[in-house]
Motif scaffolding. Sequence first.
Motif, PDB file in Angstrom:
ATOM      1  N   TYR A 175      17.853  55.011  28.843  1.00 23.03           N
ATOM      2  CA  TYR A 175      18.975  55.085  27.964  1.00 23.03           C
ATOM      3  C   TYR A 175      18.930  54.536  26.790  1.00 23.03           C
ATOM      4  N   GLN A 176      17.956  53.615  26.400  1.00 20.58           N
ATOM      5  CA  GLN A 176      17.716  53.290  25.165  1.00 20.58           C
ATOM      6  C   GLN A 176      16.293  53.618  24.649  1.00 20.58           C
ATOM      7  N   VAL A 177      16.241  54.808  24.015  1.00 20.23           N
ATOM      8  CA  VAL A 177      15.121  55.375  23.503  1.00 20.23           C
ATOM      9  C   VAL A 177      14.250  54.634  22.654  1.00 20.23           C
ATOM     10  N   ILE A 178      12.936  54.339  22.862  1.00 22.41           N
ATOM     11  CA  ILE A 178      12.004  53.707  22.236  1.00 22.41           C
ATOM     12  C   ILE A 178      11.555  54.599  21.084  1.00 22.41           C
ATOM     13  N   ILE A 179      11.537  53.702  19.614  1.00 20.12           N
ATOM     14  CA  ILE A 179      11.051  54.525  18.618  1.00 20.12           C
ATOM     15  C   ILE A 179       9.887  53.976  18.162  1.00 20.12           C
ATOM     16  N   GLU A 180       8.894  54.872  18.028  1.00 19.98           N
ATOM     17  CA  GLU A 180       7.505  54.587  17.686  1.00 19.98           C
ATOM     18  C   GLU A 180       7.478  53.585  16.540  1.00 19.98           C
TER      19      GLU A 180
ATOM     20  N   ILE B 115      27.949  54.583  31.541  1.00 22.50           N
ATOM     21  CA  ILE B 115      28.102  53.097  31.762  1.00 22.50           C
ATOM     22  C   ILE B 115      27.202  52.440  31.442  1.00 22.50           C
ATOM     23  N   GLY B 116      25.930  52.846  31.502  1.00 21.93           N
ATOM     24  CA  GLY B 116      24.578  52.251  31.318  1.00 21.93           C
ATOM     25  C   GLY B 116      24.396  52.323  29.732  1.00 21.93           C
ATOM     26  N   MET B 117      24.601  53.177  29.110  1.00 23.30           N
ATOM     27  CA  MET B 117      24.551  52.769  27.587  1.00 23.30           C
ATOM     28  C   MET B 117      25.750  52.072  26.971  1.00 23.30           C
ATOM     29  N   ALA B 118      26.846  51.990  27.605  1.00 20.72           N
ATOM     30  CA  ALA B 118      27.839  51.239  27.264  1.00 20.72           C
ATOM     31  C   ALA B 118      27.662  49.771  27.390  1.00 20.72           C
ATOM     32  N   ILE B 119      27.103  49.347  28.440  1.00 25.39           N
ATOM     33  CA  ILE B 119      26.555  48.094  28.783  1.00 25.39           C
ATOM     34  C   ILE B 119      25.567  47.492  27.736  1.00 25.39           C
ATOM     35  N   ILE B 120      24.514  48.646  27.697  1.00 27.11           N
ATOM     36  CA  ILE B 120      23.293  48.408  26.696  1.00 27.11           C
ATOM     37  C   ILE B 120      23.685  47.895  25.346  1.00 27.11           C
ATOM     38  N   SER B 121      24.725  48.676  24.897  1.00 23.18           N
ATOM     39  CA  SER B 121      25.655  48.663  23.601  1.00 23.18           C
ATOM     40  C   SER B 121      26.182  47.221  23.441  1.00 23.18           C
ATOM     41  N   ILE B 122      27.070  46.915  24.517  1.00 27.74           N
ATOM     42  CA  ILE B 122      27.790  45.644  24.525  1.00 27.74           C
ATOM     43  C   ILE B 122      26.723  44.463  24.665  1.00 27.74           C
ATOM     44  N   MET B 123      25.629  44.420  25.100  1.00 21.57           N
ATOM     45  CA  MET B 123      24.685  43.482  25.367  1.00 21.57           C
ATOM     46  C   MET B 123      23.752  43.324  23.821  1.00 21.57           C
ATOM     47  N   GLY B 124      23.963  44.370  23.168  1.00 18.43           N
ATOM     48  CA  GLY B 124      23.177  44.311  21.897  1.00 18.43           C
ATOM     49  C   GLY B 124      21.742  44.365  22.075  1.00 18.43           C
ATOM     50  N   LEU B 125      21.188  45.247  23.024  1.00 20.97           N
ATOM     51  CA  LEU B 125      19.987  45.393  23.518  1.00 20.97           C
ATOM     52  C   LEU B 125      19.021  46.251  22.640  1.00 20.97           C
TER      53      LEU B 125
END
Length: 349
Positions: A33-38, A286-296
């Motif tokens: 859900y969180q894309v890793i950038i090179e 839901i997953g992207m929202a939680i990741i955003s709320i957690m600030g990861l």
Amino acid sequence: MNPSVTQKERILSLDIIRGLALFGILFINVGAYQVIIEGGPMPDYSGINGVIDSLIDIFIEKKFFSIFSFLFGVGFYIFASRAEARGDKPKRRFARRLVALLIIGIIHIFLFWGSILAIYAVIGFLLLPFYSAKISTICKWLFTIITLHILAILGQLYMPTNSIMATILGLLGNDAIAIFIMFLSGFLVAKAGWVGHIGAHIQQIKWLLLVTGPFFIGFSLWIWFASQADDQQLQSIIGLGVVPTTYFYLACLFTILENRQIEKIFQPIGRVGQMAFTNYLAQSFIGMAIISIMGLEVVSPSDIVVIASIIFIIQIIFSMIWFKFFSIGPFEKLWRYMTYGKKIVKKQS
């Protein structure tokens, strides 16, 4: 995912296994859900995170998508056979169902690049010729495809290959072949009459457990040591164990869920599986929202465990509340409408 089935016709064990499959899929998808950038920050794989990552490789990676694929094959037979019993054209109706899934899947890809729905729809068309086939014919096809798939992965692991051979082995050892193997396995089990009558086939299932159990243990150890050694062939090793491990998981789950008390305990998870289509689509949001709320910035394996658990708890609660007021999930209803059209849906409701 079989939204045309009424409450009375549903098989609770299938819904529970489908719900558990969705939970397992979360452990793979949450990290995507969180894309890793090179050049950007990378997930932490040291200490406990490394152990969790290895355990996900052993017990979850590719296995729960395979369980989900098996259930898709079961759903195909249930859907098509009931369509035929109503006097409908089962292959044409299922083809329309797949087209609807493809459209929804393509839209979902724009929201979550790891969506499997469009791939399921395309591979699903390969099931259509098997609907009228004899069980013995399906068994031969399934055995042949599994053999070729395993030989291809072994070839990738051990054979020095030229570009042409590498392409052939890559095609036969691809995850898409594994998905089709599980589609066909689920279809075969449903057509053979095992679904809903597990007790009558318990001896065959116990035999399957005895055969696949040692493979599960062996591959678990192999994957553990390969992951600890950062083996470049880790994904191929995982792929090699997918079929026997998935069969082992399914045999265990069907056997355990024959106990009605256990089945009743897991009923809330069955509610998640009952509207698997809706919940699968909702997981990414839901997953992207939680990741955003957690600030990861990145998601580590320990984060995956926490986020996956939170998402699934939310979906259990939501699903239980939903079915107190409605008989079908929202996206299941949309999929049914796209499959049948307004008039037929009214006739069935």
